[in-house]
Design an enzyme around this catalytic site. Structure first.
Site, PDB file in Angstrom:
ATOM      1  N   HIS A 134      20.737  13.765-108.042  1.00 44.24           N
ATOM      2  CA  HIS A 134      20.703  13.797-106.572  1.00 44.24           C
ATOM      3  C   HIS A 134      19.810  14.898-106.013  1.00 44.24           C
ATOM      4  O   HIS A 134      19.536  14.916-104.818  1.00 44.24           O
ATOM      5  CB  HIS A 134      22.115  13.822-106.006  1.00 44.24           C
ATOM      6  CG  HIS A 134      22.822  12.532-106.345  1.00 44.24           C
ATOM      7  ND1 HIS A 134      22.273  11.305-106.041  1.00 44.24           N
ATOM      8  CD2 HIS A 134      23.972  12.275-107.010  1.00 44.24           C
ATOM      9  CE1 HIS A 134      23.067  10.345-106.499  1.00 44.24           C
ATOM     10  NE2 HIS A 134      24.100  10.904-107.092  1.00 44.24           N
ATOM     11  N   GLU A 144      32.081   8.203-123.178  1.00 42.78           N
ATOM     12  CA  GLU A 144      32.385   8.912-121.938  1.00 42.78           C
ATOM     13  C   GLU A 144      33.286   8.003-121.116  1.00 42.78           C
ATOM     14  O   GLU A 144      32.885   6.917-120.711  1.00 42.78           O
ATOM     15  CB  GLU A 144      31.090   9.223-121.174  1.00 42.78           C
ATOM     16  CG  GLU A 144      31.348   9.936-119.849  1.00 42.78           C
ATOM     17  CD  GLU A 144      30.062  10.265-119.079  1.00 42.78           C
ATOM     18  OE1 GLU A 144      28.985  10.409-119.702  1.00 42.78           O
ATOM     19  OE2 GLU A 144      30.152  10.366-117.847  1.00 42.78           O
ATOM     20  N   GLU A 191      20.822   9.265-119.364  1.00 44.83           N
ATOM     21  CA  GLU A 191      21.614   8.071-119.043  1.00 44.83           C
ATOM     22  C   GLU A 191      20.647   6.924-118.847  1.00 44.83           C
ATOM     23  O   GLU A 191      19.630   7.075-118.165  1.00 44.83           O
ATOM     24  CB  GLU A 191      22.385   8.277-117.734  1.00 44.83           C
ATOM     25  CG  GLU A 191      23.638   9.076-117.890  1.00 44.83           C
ATOM     26  CD  GLU A 191      24.355   9.203-116.558  1.00 44.83           C
ATOM     27  OE1 GLU A 191      24.091   8.424-115.627  1.00 44.83           O
ATOM     28  OE2 GLU A 191      25.169  10.118-116.440  1.00 44.83           O
ATOM     29  N   ARG A 194      16.731   5.237-113.817  1.00 44.01           N
ATOM     30  CA  ARG A 194      17.088   3.858-113.467  1.00 44.01           C
ATOM     31  C   ARG A 194      15.865   2.955-113.509  1.00 44.01           C
ATOM     32  O   ARG A 194      14.743   3.402-113.293  1.00 44.01           O
ATOM     33  CB  ARG A 194      17.684   3.817-112.058  1.00 44.01           C
ATOM     34  CG  ARG A 194      19.130   4.275-111.992  1.00 44.01           C
ATOM     35  CD  ARG A 194      19.651   4.177-110.562  1.00 44.01           C
ATOM     36  NE  ARG A 194      21.090   4.315-110.510  1.00 44.01           N
ATOM     37  CZ  ARG A 194      21.946   3.303-110.589  1.00 44.01           C
ATOM     38  NH1 ARG A 194      21.514   2.063-110.695  1.00 44.01           N
ATOM     39  NH2 ARG A 194      23.240   3.532-110.542  1.00 44.01           N
ATOM     40  N   ARG A 211      14.930   4.995-108.543  1.00 41.58           N
ATOM     41  CA  ARG A 211      15.288   5.368-107.161  1.00 41.58           C
ATOM     42  C   ARG A 211      15.420   6.870-106.966  1.00 41.58           C
ATOM     43  O   ARG A 211      15.320   7.365-105.872  1.00 41.58           O
ATOM     44  CB  ARG A 211      16.574   4.666-106.731  1.00 41.58           C
ATOM     45  CG  ARG A 211      17.810   5.173-107.419  1.00 41.58           C
ATOM     46  CD  ARG A 211      19.058   4.593-106.809  1.00 41.58           C
ATOM     47  NE  ARG A 211      19.202   3.172-107.075  1.00 41.58           N
ATOM     48  CZ  ARG A 211      20.383   2.539-107.064  1.00 41.58           C
ATOM     49  NH1 ARG A 211      21.473   3.201-106.755  1.00 41.58           N
ATOM     50  NH2 ARG A 211      20.467   1.262-107.341  1.00 41.58           N
ATOM     51  N   HIS A 247      32.318  11.085-113.913  1.00 41.18           N
ATOM     52  CA  HIS A 247      32.104  10.254-112.723  1.00 41.18           C
ATOM     53  C   HIS A 247      33.137  10.558-111.637  1.00 41.18           C
ATOM     54  O   HIS A 247      34.337  10.483-111.881  1.00 41.18           O
ATOM     55  CB  HIS A 247      32.123   8.746-113.023  1.00 41.18           C
ATOM     56  CG  HIS A 247      31.266   7.983-112.052  1.00 41.18           C
ATOM     57  ND1 HIS A 247      31.705   7.626-110.801  1.00 41.18           N
ATOM     58  CD2 HIS A 247      29.976   7.562-112.127  1.00 41.18           C
ATOM     59  CE1 HIS A 247      30.729   7.009-110.151  1.00 41.18           C
ATOM     60  NE2 HIS A 247      29.668   6.960-110.938  1.00 41.18           N
ATOM     61  N   THR A 272      26.838   4.191-110.406  1.00 39.27           N
ATOM     62  CA  THR A 272      27.392   3.389-111.497  1.00 39.27           C
ATOM     63  C   THR A 272      28.820   2.992-111.136  1.00 39.27           C
ATOM     64  O   THR A 272      29.647   3.837-110.849  1.00 39.27           O
ATOM     65  CB  THR A 272      27.382   4.210-112.809  1.00 39.27           C
ATOM     66  OG1 THR A 272      26.098   4.815-112.918  1.00 39.27           O
ATOM     67  CG2 THR A 272      27.632   3.336-114.004  1.00 39.27           C
ATOM     68  N   ASN A 275      24.598  16.713-113.957  1.00 43.76           N
ATOM     69  CA  ASN A 275      23.729  15.600-113.592  1.00 43.76           C
ATOM     70  C   ASN A 275      22.931  15.975-112.343  1.00 43.76           C
ATOM     71  O   ASN A 275      23.516  16.259-111.293  1.00 43.76           O
ATOM     72  CB  ASN A 275      24.600  14.358-113.337  1.00 43.76           C
ATOM     73  CG  ASN A 275      23.768  13.139-112.981  1.00 43.76           C
ATOM     74  OD1 ASN A 275      22.854  13.230-112.165  1.00 43.76           O
ATOM     75  ND2 ASN A 275      24.094  12.012-113.562  1.00 43.76           N
ATOM     76  N   HIS A 320      19.650  10.209-115.023  1.00 42.72           N
ATOM     77  CA  HIS A 320      19.716   8.753-115.186  1.00 42.72           C
ATOM     78  C   HIS A 320      18.385   8.179-114.730  1.00 42.72           C
ATOM     79  O   HIS A 320      18.060   8.218-113.542  1.00 42.72           O
ATOM     80  CB  HIS A 320      20.869   8.207-114.336  1.00 42.72           C
ATOM     81  CG  HIS A 320      21.096   6.730-114.488  1.00 42.72           C
ATOM     82  ND1 HIS A 320      22.138   6.078-113.867  1.00 42.72           N
ATOM     83  CD2 HIS A 320      20.438   5.785-115.192  1.00 42.72           C
ATOM     84  CE1 HIS A 320      22.090   4.784-114.181  1.00 42.72           C
ATOM     85  NE2 HIS A 320      21.059   4.587-114.974  1.00 42.72           N
TER      86      HIS A 320
HETATM   87  N1  PXP Z   1      28.578   9.968-115.930  1.00 40.88           N
HETATM   88  C1  PXP Z   1      27.890   8.816-115.779  1.00 40.88           C
HETATM   89  C2  PXP Z   1      27.785   7.905-116.936  1.00 40.88           C
HETATM   90  C3  PXP Z   1      27.257   8.516-114.555  1.00 40.88           C
HETATM   91  O1  PXP Z   1      26.571   7.359-114.428  1.00 40.88           O
HETATM   92  C4  PXP Z   1      27.334   9.443-113.500  1.00 40.88           C
HETATM   93  C5  PXP Z   1      26.634   9.151-112.212  1.00 40.88           C
HETATM   94  O2  PXP Z   1      25.271   9.060-112.410  1.00 40.88           O
HETATM   95  C6  PXP Z   1      28.046  10.622-113.715  1.00 40.88           C
HETATM   96  C7  PXP Z   1      28.686  10.857-114.928  1.00 40.88           C
HETATM   97  C8  PXP Z   1      28.166  11.665-112.651  1.00 40.88           C
HETATM   98  O3  PXP Z   1      28.905  11.145-111.596  1.00 40.88           O
HETATM   99  P1  PXP Z   1      29.054  12.009-110.272  1.00 40.88           P
HETATM  100  O4  PXP Z   1      27.693  12.122-109.670  1.00 40.88           O
HETATM  101  O5  PXP Z   1      30.004  11.200-109.445  1.00 40.88           O
HETATM  102  O6  PXP Z   1      29.599  13.343-110.678  1.00 40.88           O
END
Ligand code: PXP
Length: 250
Positions: free
Chosen positions: A10, A151, A70, A45, A49, A198, A101, A7, A43
């Site tokens: 960030h 997931e 996402e 959003r 953001r 997550h 999330t 992901n 993601h």
């Molecule tokens: N899976 C989902 C569905 C999420 O919303 C997120 C965060 O955007 C992640 C995985 C990844 O989470 P993390 O950034 O804490 O690894």
């Protein structure tokens, strides 16, 4: 073999902190790919953001592995997904005031709406996953709405692990790990694919990666954080080694 979805939200968070053009998530996807990412997750959003429309458009054109979008189950997002055609969409709950999330999607509480959204996306040819808590009620509802994958939200596991001395043998961490494992078994028994993610990081990921039947992990913040020091390609490479249980990098 467990696949790793990286992901890169960030990377975009850092860019948006200055409302500028760098670092570019499109470059991040290429760097993650070189490190062995099996999928790129973003993601989009409602409030844009971090990831913005331009990112998803360019990623769709350039990601050669799997693009996992996402998204909230809104008409706007369904329209974007059906136009851009990611290989997979993961439906997540979305709150404007949350930092990230916060919980799984309440599938059981909105079955009719989700059935319609899942069907519209699958009719377009998109593979649909639902981000849910390790809760039988939600897993059964996910199967009824026609999801192909679930997931499991690993946030409660990660919290228990970190609040109990980072000791995987602690009763709290074990209890949460068991819940994720039981959820995974139920997902597989319902004919769906078992994914998880997550709040996973280099310290807490291995017990989750050892769960039977797990197919994919989706990890973001920890990989992007490590990338600040070692570079994204190396950060992805280290996480891949960990989840395939052939290294012990902490
Ligand atoms: N899976 C989902 C569905 C999420 O919303 C997120 C965060 O955007 C992640 C995985 C990844 O989470 P993390 O950034 O804490 O690894």
């Amino acid at each position: 073999m467990i696949d790793l979805g990286v992901n890169i939200d960030h990377v975009a968070t850092l860019r948006q902190a200055r409302l500028t053009y760098e670092p570019d998530p499109v470059w991040a996807a290429a760097a993650a790919h070189l490190g062995g990412a099996d999928a790129i997750t973003v993601h989009l959003r409602e409030d844009r953001r971090h990831i913005v429309d331009r990112d998803v458009e360019l990623l769709r054109a350039s990601v050669q592995s799997k693009l996992n979008l996402e998204m909230a189950a809104t008409d706007e997002m369904v329209g974007i997904a059906c136009r851009l055609m990611p290989e997979m969409s993961t439906l997540v709950p979305e709150g404007r005031h949350e930092v990230t999330t916060e919980g799984g999607l309440d599938v059981a509480g909105q079955e009719a709406r989700l059935k319609d959204v899942v069907r519209r996306m699958q009719d377009a040819g998109i593979y649909v996953s639902l981000f849910i808590d390790a809760d039988m009620k939600q897993i059964e509802a996910a199967a009824r709405v026609g999801a192909q994958a679930c997931e499991i939200h690993t946030g409660p596991y990660a919290r228990a692990f970190h609040e109990n001395g980072r000791d995987i043998e602690s009763a709290a961490a074990q209890a949460e790990l068991k819940k994720v494992g039981a959820g995974g078994t139920a997902i597989i028994d319902c004919g769906m694919r078992f994914n998880a993610g997550h709040a996973l990081n280099y310290i807490n990921v291995q017990p989750i990666a050892g769960l039977p039947g797990l197919r994919e992990l989706h990890i973001g913040h920890a990989i992007v954080s490590r990338a600040v020091f070692v570079g994204l390609t190396e950060a992805v490479r280290e996480m891949k080694r960990l989840i395939r249980q052939d290294a012990d990098i902490k």
